[in-house]
Design a protein around this motif. Structure first.
Motif: not given
Length: 95
Positions: A85, A88-89, A93
């Motif tokens: 996660y 992925k973040t 961004f």
């Protein structure tokens, strides 16, 4: 036959799986009872590796199991953990 099997805690919610062997069984045309294929799948938790056994398929006639073959994952499924996660973040961004 390719099946879609649910995966818990995985990056993928399901993966494809297929029997590792074909079941070839002779039949007679004159009055044989029909065959059915019964499948059974394990409760899958990621990570799963391609080729890992995830269930079985059985050829059944009149309640008698004639043959059973393993069903194996056709693809891998990684665990959806904290590092997944975060990656992925960060990619979303800066991507």
């Amino acid at each position: 036959t390719v099946f879609s099997v649910p995966v818990q805690n995985g990056v993928k919610k399901a993966l494809s799986a297929a029997p590792i062997l074909d079941i070839l069984y002779p039949t007679k045309i004159d009055g044989d009872e029909p065959y059915t294929v019964e499948t059974s799948f394990d409760l899958l938790h990621a990570p799963i590796s391609a080729g890992e056994q995830v269930g079985t398929a059985s050829l059944v006639q009149n309640g008698t199991v004639l043959a059973t073959v393993p069903i194996a994952a056709c693809e891998s499924a990684d665990t959806a953990d904290l590092s997944y996660y975060l990656r992925k973040t960060v990619l979303a961004f800066f991507g």
